[in-house]
Design a protein around this motif. Sequence first.
Motif, PDB file in Angstrom:
ATOM      1  N   UNK A   1     120.457  76.632  11.790  1.00 33.71           N
ATOM      2  CA  UNK A   1     120.807  77.476  10.622  1.00 33.71           C
ATOM      3  C   UNK A   1     121.707  76.769   9.595  1.00 33.71           C
ATOM      4  N   UNK A   2     122.814  76.239  10.073  1.00 34.44           N
ATOM      5  CA  UNK A   2     123.802  75.648   9.164  1.00 34.44           C
ATOM      6  C   UNK A   2     123.218  74.445   8.421  1.00 34.44           C
ATOM      7  N   UNK A   3     122.493  73.615   9.170  1.00 35.57           N
ATOM      8  CA  UNK A   3     121.863  72.444   8.537  1.00 35.57           C
ATOM      9  C   UNK A   3     120.836  72.869   7.496  1.00 35.57           C
ATOM     10  N   UNK A   4     120.150  73.927   7.815  1.00 30.19           N
ATOM     11  CA  UNK A   4     119.119  74.471   6.910  1.00 30.19           C
ATOM     12  C   UNK A   4     119.762  74.906   5.594  1.00 30.19           C
ATOM     13  N   UNK A   5     120.890  75.609   5.717  1.00 30.43           N
ATOM     14  CA  UNK A   5     121.578  76.093   4.512  1.00 30.43           C
ATOM     15  C   UNK A   5     122.091  74.910   3.686  1.00 30.43           C
ATOM     16  N   UNK A   6     122.681  73.951   4.382  1.00 35.12           N
ATOM     17  CA  UNK A   6     123.215  72.763   3.689  1.00 35.12           C
ATOM     18  C   UNK A   6     122.081  72.040   2.969  1.00 35.12           C
ATOM     19  N   UNK A   7     120.972  71.853   3.669  1.00 31.15           N
ATOM     20  CA  UNK A   7     119.833  71.145   3.070  1.00 31.15           C
ATOM     21  C   UNK A   7     119.324  71.896   1.836  1.00 31.15           C
ATOM     22  N   UNK A   8     119.147  73.204   1.966  1.00 26.55           N
ATOM     23  CA  UNK A   8     118.648  74.008   0.839  1.00 26.55           C
ATOM     24  C   UNK A   8     119.564  73.918  -0.374  1.00 26.55           C
ATOM     25  N   UNK A   9     120.861  74.036  -0.118  1.00 25.25           N
ATOM     26  CA  UNK A   9     121.825  74.035  -1.229  1.00 25.25           C
ATOM     27  C   UNK A   9     121.864  72.690  -1.936  1.00 25.25           C
ATOM     28  N   UNK A  10     121.712  71.636  -1.154  1.00 22.11           N
ATOM     29  CA  UNK A  10     121.778  70.295  -1.753  1.00 22.11           C
ATOM     30  C   UNK A  10     120.445  69.916  -2.385  1.00 22.11           C
ATOM     31  N   UNK A  11     119.394  70.141  -1.633  1.00 21.66           N
ATOM     32  CA  UNK A  11     118.077  69.658  -2.060  1.00 21.66           C
ATOM     33  C   UNK A  11     117.485  70.509  -3.190  1.00 21.66           C
ATOM     34  N   UNK A  12     117.517  71.805  -3.021  1.00 20.33           N
ATOM     35  CA  UNK A  12     116.870  72.669  -4.019  1.00 20.33           C
ATOM     36  C   UNK A  12     117.820  73.135  -5.131  1.00 20.33           C
ATOM     37  N   UNK A  13     119.056  73.466  -4.745  1.00 19.62           N
ATOM     38  CA  UNK A  13     119.986  74.012  -5.755  1.00 19.62           C
ATOM     39  C   UNK A  13     120.831  72.936  -6.432  1.00 19.62           C
ATOM     40  N   UNK A  14     120.689  71.696  -5.993  1.00 22.92           N
ATOM     41  CA  UNK A  14     121.446  70.574  -6.553  1.00 22.92           C
ATOM     42  C   UNK A  14     122.941  70.879  -6.634  1.00 22.92           C
ATOM     43  N   UNK A  15     123.435  71.441  -5.586  1.00 25.46           N
ATOM     44  CA  UNK A  15     124.854  71.838  -5.579  1.00 25.46           C
ATOM     45  C   UNK A  15     125.749  70.665  -5.178  1.00 25.46           C
ATOM     46  N   UNK A  16     126.940  70.634  -5.751  1.00 28.32           N
ATOM     47  CA  UNK A  16     127.881  69.559  -5.409  1.00 28.32           C
ATOM     48  C   UNK A  16     128.467  69.839  -4.019  1.00 28.32           C
ATOM     49  N   UNK A  17     128.805  68.770  -3.313  1.00 30.14           N
ATOM     50  CA  UNK A  17     129.377  68.938  -1.983  1.00 30.14           C
ATOM     51  C   UNK A  17     130.693  69.731  -2.034  1.00 30.14           C
TER      52      UNK A  17
END
Lengths: 182, 184
Positions: free
Chosen positions: B135-151
């Motif tokens: 779950x957590x990795x999935x959320x991190x991946x989505x936020x970074x990959x699709x939403x281009x969110x900053x760390x």
Amino acid sequence: MKNNDDTTHLIDETLIPKGQPFLSPVGYFEGLPTIIQRRIEGKDCEIRNTGFNEPEKYFATLPDRIILKVTTEEKEQNPVKQIGFINWTWVASVAATVVLTWGIINDQQNTLIKSNLTKQQWHIDNLSSTEIASILNKSDISEEELIKNISITRLNQQIEISSKEENEIINQLEETDITSEL
Amino acid sequence: MKEEIDDKQLLQQFAIESRREQVFHQIVLKYQRRIYWHIRKIVIDHDDTDDLTQETFIKAWKALKDFREDAQLFTWLYRIATNEALSFLRKKKSKNTISINEAHEELILALQSTSFFNGDALQMKLQKAILTLPEKQRIVFNMKYFDAMKYEEMSEILETSVGALKASYHHAVKKIEVFFEKQN
């Protein structure tokens, strides 16, 4: 897949010439305008990447549905708030007046009843037993008590009669005995 | 920066009771898409996403009066949405008493059966690969990959250190690469 903003995982390290540690990742500059555009828009750009879509006009109606739900829920949860502070003050003062009036009336009634009871008590205290007996009717004495009283009286009378008869018989017998002896 | 100023103005206006509904409407209008897609990528199904999006904004409405501006409005909303989506998945798991693998299978089934997917085969494959992640990795991946969110933003939302997020994203990418290699 080309829209990946963080392409670090795509770097083939063998392709990076030594002495050029700041080489950009493969395909970085091709993807850069898309990344910037995505960061500016920040809206529906991700739809084309994920492949998901939403029902038609979904976002056009969502704010209104949320507002409706929020206001309905708030009204259901807090009817006091719905009345409003000024109106609520009025309702509270009317309720307080009603309670106060009821209290005063109740208190007056209590005083009246108390005074009547005192009068009745005083009246009974000044009556003789015969007068009280004449006031009381049959319903003042319970039927059960009445029957019990009657039964006891009858029993007593019966006992009295029986003892009288017994005495008479004894007397008669005594007399007979005396006569026969003679 | 512009967004931050706008949010401050919105929050100031929200404090005026007579304007609350109108201002909140503007807030929903501004963030509905981001919140919806963030939740959608976690729970996959549209109807579940719709419920959770509404629930997120209802919770925001209730708590917005006490909102302190030490956090940005959008990171705060993202945090509510993430918590709502994760607790929904947990409830679903405990209700149906299913294992983690079964939960993944259920999500893949929801992905395949949803009528609101118009992506191509490659996008479907990527989604399936993402669903194999924890779950957590999935959320991190989505936020970074699709939403281009900053760390840094992700760190604020997920309350996790930047280092841990980078590591999580790295692992997620590796797993997805392995998934694609196996498929090929």
